[in-house]
Design a protein around this motif. Structure first.
Motif, short mmCIF file in Angstrom:
data_model
loop_
_atom_site.label_atom_id
_atom_site.label_comp_id
_atom_site.label_asym_id
_atom_site.label_seq_id
_atom_site.Cartn_x
_atom_site.Cartn_y
_atom_site.Cartn_z
N ILE A 129 0.84 -1.21 0.00
CA ILE A 129 0.00 0.00 0.00
C ILE A 129 0.87 1.26 0.00
O ILE A 129 0.65 2.20 -0.77
N LEU A 130 1.87 1.29 0.87
CA LEU A 130 2.77 2.44 0.92
C LEU A 130 3.53 2.59 -0.39
O LEU A 130 3.79 3.71 -0.86
N ASN A 131 3.85 1.47 -1.03
CA ASN A 131 4.53 1.50 -2.32
C ASN A 131 3.67 2.18 -3.38
O ASN A 131 4.16 2.95 -4.21
N LEU A 132 2.36 1.89 -3.34
CA LEU A 132 1.44 2.56 -4.26
C LEU A 132 1.46 4.07 -4.07
O LEU A 132 1.55 4.84 -5.03
N ILE A 133 1.38 4.48 -2.82
CA ILE A 133 1.34 5.92 -2.52
C ILE A 133 2.65 6.59 -2.90
O ILE A 133 2.67 7.71 -3.43
N ALA A 134 3.78 5.89 -2.64
CA ALA A 134 5.09 6.45 -3.00
C ALA A 134 5.21 6.61 -4.51
O ALA A 134 5.77 7.61 -5.00
N HIS A 135 4.70 5.65 -5.28
CA HIS A 135 4.73 5.78 -6.75
C HIS A 135 3.85 6.94 -7.20
O HIS A 135 4.19 7.65 -8.16
N TYR A 136 2.73 7.13 -6.54
CA TYR A 136 1.87 8.27 -6.89
C TYR A 136 2.60 9.59 -6.63
O TYR A 136 2.63 10.49 -7.48
N ASP A 137 3.20 9.69 -5.43
CA ASP A 137 3.92 10.93 -5.09
C ASP A 137 5.11 11.17 -6.01
O ASP A 137 5.49 12.32 -6.27
N ALA A 138 5.71 10.07 -6.48
CA ALA A 138 6.87 10.20 -7.37
C ALA A 138 6.45 10.56 -8.80
O ALA A 138 7.30 10.83 -9.64
N GLY A 139 5.14 10.54 -9.07
CA GLY A 139 4.64 10.89 -10.40
C GLY A 139 4.87 9.82 -11.43
O GLY A 139 4.88 10.10 -12.65
N ASP A 140 5.04 8.60 -11.00
CA ASP A 140 5.32 7.49 -11.92
C ASP A 140 4.00 6.80 -12.28
O ASP A 140 3.62 5.78 -11.71
N ASP A 141 3.28 7.37 -13.26
CA ASP A 141 1.94 6.88 -13.59
C ASP A 141 1.96 5.47 -14.15
O ASP A 141 1.08 4.65 -13.84
N TYR A 142 2.94 5.16 -15.01
CA TYR A 142 2.99 3.81 -15.60
C TYR A 142 3.19 2.76 -14.51
O TYR A 142 2.49 1.75 -14.45
N GLU A 143 4.15 3.01 -13.65
CA GLU A 143 4.42 2.07 -12.55
C GLU A 143 3.23 1.99 -11.61
O GLU A 143 2.94 0.93 -11.05
N LEU A 144 2.52 3.09 -11.44
CA LEU A 144 1.37 3.09 -10.53
C LEU A 144 0.29 2.13 -11.02
O LEU A 144 -0.27 1.36 -10.25
N ASP A 145 0.01 2.16 -12.34
CA ASP A 145 -0.99 1.24 -12.89
C ASP A 145 -0.58 -0.20 -12.67
O ASP A 145 -1.40 -1.05 -12.30
N TYR A 146 0.69 -0.47 -12.90
CA TYR A 146 1.20 -1.84 -12.70
C TYR A 146 1.10 -2.24 -11.24
O TYR A 146 0.69 -3.36 -10.91
N GLN A 147 1.48 -1.32 -10.34
CA GLN A 147 1.47 -1.62 -8.91
C GLN A 147 0.04 -1.88 -8.41
O GLN A 147 -0.19 -2.75 -7.58
#
Length: 514
Positions: free
Chosen positions: A406-424
């Protein structure tokens, strides 16, 4: 060639201190045999290596043949343990008492029954005084054996008193085992699942606790009975998230050692575990002023030159002190300051790697990731979260496995990594489906992150506010509070709403607590 880094003989050799090595050489030289000389040569060869390599051993010591190596290693291991037992005997009452039991057996075998009985009586009294009833029971059993076979002129009345002693001590030992079993089982439940996830978890844990915790009269209970009784209550209330009751019993645990200060030495690990569990309860209650005092007390004990020191207590003190130092940064919201502790922590984690179990490592990785996330360094947070996510045994600390994702999802969102966010999102959804561990907080976060692409920039603040209100309502349910123990998602949402760093929000909340 064989690079057996985890070879148990090699590990034991490399763990010895300078004085332990000197004692071992003196201990070995007493034997004065060629065989003794050979395993001492093997010892010196191993001691000179950074990584174990049996081929280099054979080259260094030509007198050792390949066919002899396995037997020599086994003998070396036995001799080192015998040397360490002798070296540390004076610091361990249980070793001394068992040695005297052995002496009593030697005297018995030689036919010196009166001498054996005198020694057993001393062992029994010393064991009872040191709160080691299992050893006292061994001494009584031996006394009964001698009294039942030989006329010692002490038999009149002795049989009755020995029987009564045996029954009384055995009842204490039985309760100690029953209580320690409950404490261990509850701790095992926590290691596997973490805090109770729902009503079913709560009811199952409560049913086990009530069915298995024996009744105890605190006034007549022994030190160990009270200790394990308090431990069992601490773990029960900690797992079901009743932190006020957990605090009450953790305080009783620590106070018990103040009532019996002589027990701090023979039961050092239990004392520092008590302080640690008291700190955990205070952390969850956000009782910072008391937390700091107890942490100071733990650190003072660690720096006390007169305390008993060994690798076991040293690694526990490292674990507990650094865990609670990090928790102090969490309470204050000083994540940037906490990050400065990470290099020192990583160095110590490497130093104590051989003594650390995977559970401890996962906990530290989660805390390190949380420090970086709170300080705004999402890339470093993701790095340490991946160490948890890619750990092969997903059944260990399911709670940390879950909330790391869950924290990994939020960290990817904050990092602006949209592609990785969808995968996560897809990856985490599959993971939680297997774990059967989706609570309302996780569901709402998923809904929010999935719909991010449909939210226009000017609508984003309102979306954060709506999610925050939903989560506050969810957190009001006692069985939905568990996720909030791992992630302060409310503070993160407030930081997005106010457009300020999350640690600023948490520092403000900490100031309001004082």
């Amino acid at each position: 060639m064989s690079n057996e880094i985890n070879d148990p003989v090699f590990q034991l050799v490399k763990s010895l201190t300078r004085s332990e090595k000197r004692h071992f050489r003196l201990f070995t030289n007493r034997q004065g045999s060629n065989e003794g000389l050979k395993f001492l040569q093997l010892f010196d060869a191993m001691d000179s290596q950074e990584q174990y390599d049996d081929e280099k051993i054979l080259q260094q010591v030509p007198s050792i043949k390949r066919v002899q190596l396995a037997n020599l290693k086994a003998n070396l291991y036995k001799q080192m343990l015998s040397s360490l037992r002798l070296y540390h005997g004076s610091q361990n009452m249980d070793i001394q008492l068992r040695e005297q039991l052995d002496f009593a057996r030697v005297l018995y075998n030689k036919g010196f029954y009166q001498q054996s009985l005198k020694m057993l009586e001393k062992v029994k009294l010393a064991a009872l005084q040191a709160q080691m009833p299992h050893i006292a029971l061994n001494a009584i059993d031996f006394e009964k054996l001698i009294e039942s076979q030989y006329i010692t002129r002490s038999l009149r009345g002795k049989a009755e008193s020995l029987s009564e002693e045996a029954i009384e001590i055995a009842s204490h030992v039985s309760r100690i085992h029953s209580l320690s079993n409950v404490a261990l089982r509850l701790y095992g439940m926590y290691i596997n699942l973490g805090h109770a996830r729902n009503r079913e978890d709560h009811d199952a844990i409560t049913a086990y606790f009530k069915a298995n915790l024996p009744e105890l009269n605190i006034r007549t209970a022994s030190f160990l009975e009270r200790l394990y009784y308090y431990q069992s209550n601490v773990w029960y209330y900690y797992v079901i998230q009743d932190f006020r009751s957990c605090y009450r019993y953790a305080q009783k645990w620590v106070d018990l050692f103040e009532e019996y200060p002589e027990m701090k030495n023979p039961h050092t690990t239990q004392y520092i575990k008590g302080l640690h569990n008291l700190l955990l309860a205070l952390y969850n209650l956000l009782y910072y002023t008391k937390f700091v005092k107890v942490l100071d007390r733990l650190e003072a004990f660690a720096s006390d030159k007169d305390r008993r020191s060994n690798p076991n207590t040293d690694v526990l003190l490292f674990l507990y002190i650094y865990t609670n130092k990090i928790n102090a940064f969490f309470m204050k919201g000083n994540f940037s300051e906490g990050v400065q502790l990470v290099p020192e922590l990583l160095k110590l984690l490497k130093q104590y790697q051989a003594q650390l179990d995977p559970h401890r490592m996962l906990v530290f990785y989660f805390k390190i990731a949380s420090l970086y996330f709170g300080s705004g360094d999402n890339r470093m947070a993701i790095k340490y979260l991946n160490k948890i996510i890619h750990y092969k045994d997903i059944n260990l600390r399911e709670d940390i496995q879950c909330f790391a994702r869950i924290l990994n999802l939020i960290a990817h969102y904050d990092a602006g990594d949209d592609y990785e966010l969808d995968y996560q999102i897809r990856s985490v959804y599959r993971f939680l489906g297997k774990m059967n561990d989706q609570q309302q907080m996780q569901v709402e976060i998923f809904k929010f992150l999935r719909n991010l692409g449909n939210i226009t920039p000017h609508e984003l603040k309102d979306a954060f506010i709506t999610l925050k209100e939903k989560l506050i309502t969810i957190a009001a349910n006692p069985f939905e509070r568990r996720p909030f123990l791992y992630l302060d998602i409310i503070s993160w949402l407030e930081s997005k709403i106010e457009n300020v760093p999350v640690q600023e929000i948490m520092q403000r909340k900490f100031s309001n607590l004082k």
